[in-house]
Motif scaffolding. Structure first.
Motif, PDB file in Angstrom:
ATOM      1  N   GLY A 176       0.831  -1.220   0.000  1.00 14.42           N
ATOM      2  CA  GLY A 176       0.000   0.000   0.000  1.00 14.42           C
ATOM      3  C   GLY A 176       0.860   1.261   0.000  1.00 14.42           C
ATOM      4  N   LEU A 177       0.253   2.369  -0.406  1.00 12.06           N
ATOM      5  CA  LEU A 177       1.006   3.624  -0.604  1.00 12.06           C
ATOM      6  C   LEU A 177       0.532   4.706   0.369  1.00 12.06           C
ATOM      7  CD1 LEU A 177       3.080   4.745  -2.891  1.00 12.06           C
ATOM      8  CD2 LEU A 177       1.082   6.042  -3.645  1.00 12.06           C
ATOM      9  N   LEU A 178       1.500   5.439   0.925  1.00  8.01           N
ATOM     10  CA  LEU A 178       1.199   6.604   1.765  1.00  8.01           C
ATOM     11  C   LEU A 178       1.656   7.858   1.020  1.00  8.01           C
ATOM     12  CD1 LEU A 178       0.592   8.143   4.474  1.00  8.01           C
ATOM     13  CD2 LEU A 178       2.921   7.540   5.194  1.00  8.01           C
ATOM     14  N   GLY A 179       0.757   8.839   0.907  1.00  9.58           N
ATOM     15  CA  GLY A 179       1.114  10.131   0.314  1.00  9.58           C
ATOM     16  C   GLY A 179       1.034  11.209   1.377  1.00  9.58           C
ATOM     17  N   ILE A 180       2.132  11.950   1.531  1.00 11.27           N
ATOM     18  CA  ILE A 180       2.166  13.044   2.517  1.00 11.27           C
ATOM     19  C   ILE A 180       2.455  14.335   1.770  1.00 11.27           C
ATOM     20  CG2 ILE A 180       3.442  14.012   4.485  1.00 11.27           C
ATOM     21  CD1 ILE A 180       4.028  11.224   5.432  1.00 11.27           C
ATOM     22  N   GLU A 181       1.679  15.366   2.077  1.00 12.84           N
ATOM     23  CA  GLU A 181       1.956  16.681   1.473  1.00 12.84           C
ATOM     24  C   GLU A 181       2.010  17.733   2.567  1.00 12.84           C
ATOM     25  OE1 GLU A 181       0.960  20.633   0.455  1.00 12.84           O
ATOM     26  OE2 GLU A 181      -0.787  19.388   0.793  1.00 12.84           O
ATOM     27  N   VAL A 182       3.097  18.487   2.560  1.00 17.04           N
ATOM     28  CA  VAL A 182       3.252  19.570   3.546  1.00 17.04           C
ATOM     29  C   VAL A 182       3.739  20.826   2.839  1.00 17.04           C
ATOM     30  CG1 VAL A 182       3.772  17.993   5.471  1.00 17.04           C
ATOM     31  CG2 VAL A 182       5.658  18.906   4.095  1.00 17.04           C
ATOM     32  N   SER A 183       3.608  21.960   3.500  1.00 14.89           N
ATOM     33  CA  SER A 183       4.158  23.195   2.955  1.00 14.89           C
ATOM     34  C   SER A 183       5.671  23.168   3.086  1.00 14.89           C
ATOM     35  CB  SER A 183       3.647  24.408   3.738  1.00 14.89           C
ATOM     36  OG  SER A 183       2.270  24.536   3.580  1.00 14.89           O
ATOM     37  N   ALA A 184       6.339  23.729   2.074  1.00  9.80           N
ATOM     38  CA  ALA A 184       7.791  23.871   2.142  1.00  9.80           C
ATOM     39  C   ALA A 184       8.082  25.344   2.412  1.00  9.80           C
ATOM     40  CB  ALA A 184       8.411  23.429   0.828  1.00  9.80           C
ATOM     41  N   PHE A 185       8.967  25.606   3.333  1.00 10.34           N
ATOM     42  CA  PHE A 185       9.291  26.992   3.707  1.00 10.34           C
ATOM     43  C   PHE A 185      10.721  27.306   3.303  1.00 10.34           C
ATOM     44  CE2 PHE A 185       6.109  25.372   6.595  1.00 10.34           C
ATOM     45  CZ  PHE A 185       5.184  26.407   6.670  1.00 10.34           C
ATOM     46  N   LEU A 189      10.416   8.202   7.037  1.00 11.50           N
ATOM     47  CA  LEU A 189       9.634   7.189   6.308  1.00 11.50           C
ATOM     48  C   LEU A 189      10.408   5.871   6.261  1.00 11.50           C
ATOM     49  CD1 LEU A 189       8.196   9.500   3.522  1.00 11.50           C
ATOM     50  CD2 LEU A 189       6.808   8.030   4.997  1.00 11.50           C
ATOM     51  N   ARG A 190      11.719   5.959   5.980  1.00  8.29           N
ATOM     52  CA  ARG A 190      12.528   4.721   5.918  1.00  8.29           C
ATOM     53  C   ARG A 190      12.560   4.030   7.276  1.00  8.29           C
ATOM     54  NH1 ARG A 190      17.549   7.127   2.571  1.00  8.29           N
ATOM     55  NH2 ARG A 190      16.520   7.225   0.551  1.00  8.29           N
ATOM     56  N   LEU A 191      12.728   4.820   8.325  1.00  6.53           N
ATOM     57  CA  LEU A 191      12.792   4.245   9.679  1.00  6.53           C
ATOM     58  C   LEU A 191      11.483   3.559  10.063  1.00  6.53           C
ATOM     59  CD1 LEU A 191      14.546   7.035  11.781  1.00  6.53           C
ATOM     60  CD2 LEU A 191      15.313   4.674  11.494  1.00  6.53           C
ATOM     61  N   SER A 192      10.393   4.001   9.424  1.00  8.61           N
ATOM     62  CA  SER A 192       9.069   3.456   9.779  1.00  8.61           C
ATOM     63  C   SER A 192       8.634   2.328   8.853  1.00  8.61           C
ATOM     64  CB  SER A 192       8.020   4.579   9.738  1.00  8.61           C
ATOM     65  OG  SER A 192       8.469   5.707  10.390  1.00  8.61           O
ATOM     66  N   GLY A 193       9.547   1.861   8.006  1.00  6.29           N
ATOM     67  CA  GLY A 193       9.217   0.697   7.179  1.00  6.29           C
ATOM     68  C   GLY A 193       8.590   1.034   5.836  1.00  6.29           C
ATOM     69  N   PHE A 194       8.964   2.201   5.287  1.00  4.13           N
ATOM     70  CA  PHE A 194       8.472   2.591   3.953  1.00  4.13           C
ATOM     71  C   PHE A 194       9.639   2.673   2.973  1.00  4.13           C
ATOM     72  CE2 PHE A 194       5.100   4.308   6.639  1.00  4.13           C
ATOM     73  CZ  PHE A 194       3.954   4.016   5.905  1.00  4.13           C
ATOM     74  N   GLU A 195       9.315   2.432   1.710  1.00  3.37           N
ATOM     75  CA  GLU A 195      10.270   2.733   0.638  1.00  3.37           C
ATOM     76  C   GLU A 195       9.757   3.975  -0.082  1.00  3.37           C
ATOM     77  OE1 GLU A 195      10.670  -0.681  -1.894  1.00  3.37           O
ATOM     78  OE2 GLU A 195      11.769  -1.754  -0.317  1.00  3.37           O
ATOM     79  N   VAL A 196      10.589   5.009  -0.123  1.00  8.31           N
ATOM     80  CA  VAL A 196      10.141   6.260  -0.741  1.00  8.31           C
ATOM     81  C   VAL A 196      10.218   6.106  -2.260  1.00  8.31           C
ATOM     82  CG1 VAL A 196      10.562   8.739  -0.942  1.00  8.31           C
ATOM     83  CG2 VAL A 196      10.849   7.584   1.270  1.00  8.31           C
ATOM     84  N   GLU A 197       9.080   6.284  -2.911  1.00 10.12           N
ATOM     85  CA  GLU A 197       9.006   6.091  -4.370  1.00 10.12           C
ATOM     86  C   GLU A 197       9.164   7.385  -5.150  1.00 10.12           C
ATOM     87  OE1 GLU A 197       6.231   2.241  -5.125  1.00 10.12           O
ATOM     88  OE2 GLU A 197       5.559   4.136  -5.917  1.00 10.12           O
ATOM     89  N   ALA A 198       8.679   8.467  -4.561  1.00  7.20           N
ATOM     90  CA  ALA A 198       8.749   9.735  -5.297  1.00  7.20           C
ATOM     91  C   ALA A 198       8.708  10.900  -4.320  1.00  7.20           C
ATOM     92  CB  ALA A 198       7.561   9.849  -6.260  1.00  7.20           C
ATOM     93  N   ALA A 240       5.617  13.513  -0.577  1.00  2.80           N
ATOM     94  CA  ALA A 240       6.342  12.240  -0.573  1.00  2.80           C
ATOM     95  C   ALA A 240       5.356  11.116  -0.806  1.00  2.80           C
ATOM     96  CB  ALA A 240       7.045  12.041   0.768  1.00  2.80           C
ATOM     97  N   LEU A 241       5.714  10.210  -1.705  1.00  2.00           N
ATOM     98  CA  LEU A 241       4.930   8.991  -1.902  1.00  2.00           C
ATOM     99  C   LEU A 241       5.801   7.831  -1.437  1.00  2.00           C
ATOM    100  CD1 LEU A 241       3.344   9.550  -5.451  1.00  2.00           C
ATOM    101  CD2 LEU A 241       2.446  10.197  -3.196  1.00  2.00           C
ATOM    102  N   ALA A 242       5.277   7.061  -0.497  1.00  2.00           N
ATOM    103  CA  ALA A 242       6.101   6.004   0.093  1.00  2.00           C
ATOM    104  C   ALA A 242       5.276   4.731   0.201  1.00  2.00           C
ATOM    105  CB  ALA A 242       6.576   6.451   1.468  1.00  2.00           C
ATOM    106  N   ARG A 243       5.917   3.631  -0.171  1.00  2.00           N
ATOM    107  CA  ARG A 243       5.203   2.345  -0.198  1.00  2.00           C
ATOM    108  C   ARG A 243       5.579   1.516   1.018  1.00  2.00           C
ATOM    109  NH1 ARG A 243       1.964   0.963  -4.143  1.00  2.00           N
ATOM    110  NH2 ARG A 243       2.809   2.385  -5.706  1.00  2.00           N
ATOM    111  N   ARG A 244       4.582   0.835   1.556  1.00  2.00           N
ATOM    112  CA  ARG A 244       4.842  -0.070   2.673  1.00  2.00           C
ATOM    113  C   ARG A 244       5.811  -1.148   2.211  1.00  2.00           C
ATOM    114  NH1 ARG A 244       1.078  -3.363   6.880  1.00  2.00           N
ATOM    115  NH2 ARG A 244       2.626  -4.970   7.190  1.00  2.00           N
TER     116      ARG A 244
END
Ligand SMILES: C[S@@+](CC[C@H](N)C(=O)[O-])C[C@H]1O[C@@H](n2cnc3c(N)ncnc32)[C@H](O)[C@@H]1O
Length: 247
Positions: A126-135, A214-223, A242-246
């Motif tokens: 499964g995929l997790l997508g996170i979006e935040v503001s960049a400052f 994300l890596r520490l939490s068991g995700f592979e960052v895809e994009a 960030a798009l990260a796959r379990r």
């Protein structure tokens, strides 16, 4: 008390943008449902996803925010809870944590608790997508020293207008941006009807810190993107996605 409780009634007046929806809809079409949105607010993203036919769960810590989402649409399964610990009793193909909900987590430990919980609730692959503001450093530097009062926006309303002003202070050591938001509601004749102040703190997170968490939490960052058109992330980007796959 969750920070958004006292501004829930103004949220949809403040944030009525939809430029990010095509991105999340396309991702849901590519990945498939069920979909979960962590920090779903008043359903700005969760409801259109459900309207597009996806089975959507929205987790939200603020009861007033969730109450407004419920009023707008019954098509989302709402869960009142904390994204660090809420346990919806199923797993999802796609998880969304958008429009700075992730930055509401006040420390690295809170962010890691959320990411581990989000991972637990994804199906394998499964995929997790996170979006935040960049400052930019300049934007944050503006907020050190004596806080200046900024006029953030005017929103024209059917029965008047909403003005927002703010002051901010950035604690670079803790990466915490502390904002005090001042709201003024005016009636149709231009008369001041009410005003209030609300404090909001977010924890500014950069690209590499996010990738590492994300890596520490068991995700592979895809994009990693710097915008909703899939632009590369650069020093001038307004968004960090960030798009990260379990794994
Ligand atoms: C800026 S709003 C974004 C809402 C929605 N995602 C959107 O795009 O409009 C951030 C939301 O995250 C929620 N939130 C903050 N901390 C949370 C937590 N620990 N668990 C669940 N929701 C949280 C807030 O109450 C608020 O509704």
């Amino acid at each position: 008390m969750p920070e958004y409780d006292t501004v829930a009634d103004l949220y949809d007046l403040e944030y009525d943008h939809d430029y990010d929806l095509p991105f999340w809809l396309a991702l849901a079409q590519r990945e498939g449902g069920p979909v979960i949105e962590w920090g779903a607010g008043t359903g700005r993203i969760a409801i259109p996803l459900a309207k597009a036919g996806f089975d959507v769960t929205g987790v939200e810590i603020s009861n007033p925010m969730l109450g407004l989402a419920r009023k707008k649409s019954k098509s989302v399964r709402y869960v009142l809870g904390d994204m660090r610990s809420a346990k919806p009793d199923r797993r999802y193909r796609l998880a969304v944590c958008a429009f700075n909900s992730f930055l509401c987590l006040p420390s690295v430990d809170d962010a890691l608790a959320f990411l581990r919980n989000a991972r637990e609730h994804l199906l394998p692959g499964g995929l997790l997508g996170i979006e935040v503001s960049a400052f930019t450093p300049e934007e944050l530097a503006e907020t050190s020293g004596i806080p200046a009062l900024h006029h953030d926006f005017t929103r024209e309303l059917p029965s008047g207008r909403l003005e927002r002003f703010s002051t901010s202070r950035y604690d670079a050591a803790a990466q915490l941006l502390e904002m005090r938001l001042f709201y003024e509601l005016y009636g149709s004749e231009g008369e001041l009807e009410s005003k209030r102040a609300n404090d909001l703190t977010i924890r500014v997170t950069g690209r590499d810190e996010l990738v590492l968490m994300l890596r520490l939490s068991g995700f592979e960052v895809e994009a990693i993107y710097g915008g909703f058109e899939g632009e590369p992330f650069t020093a001038g980007s307004d968004h960090l996605i960030a798009l990260a796959r379990r794994a």
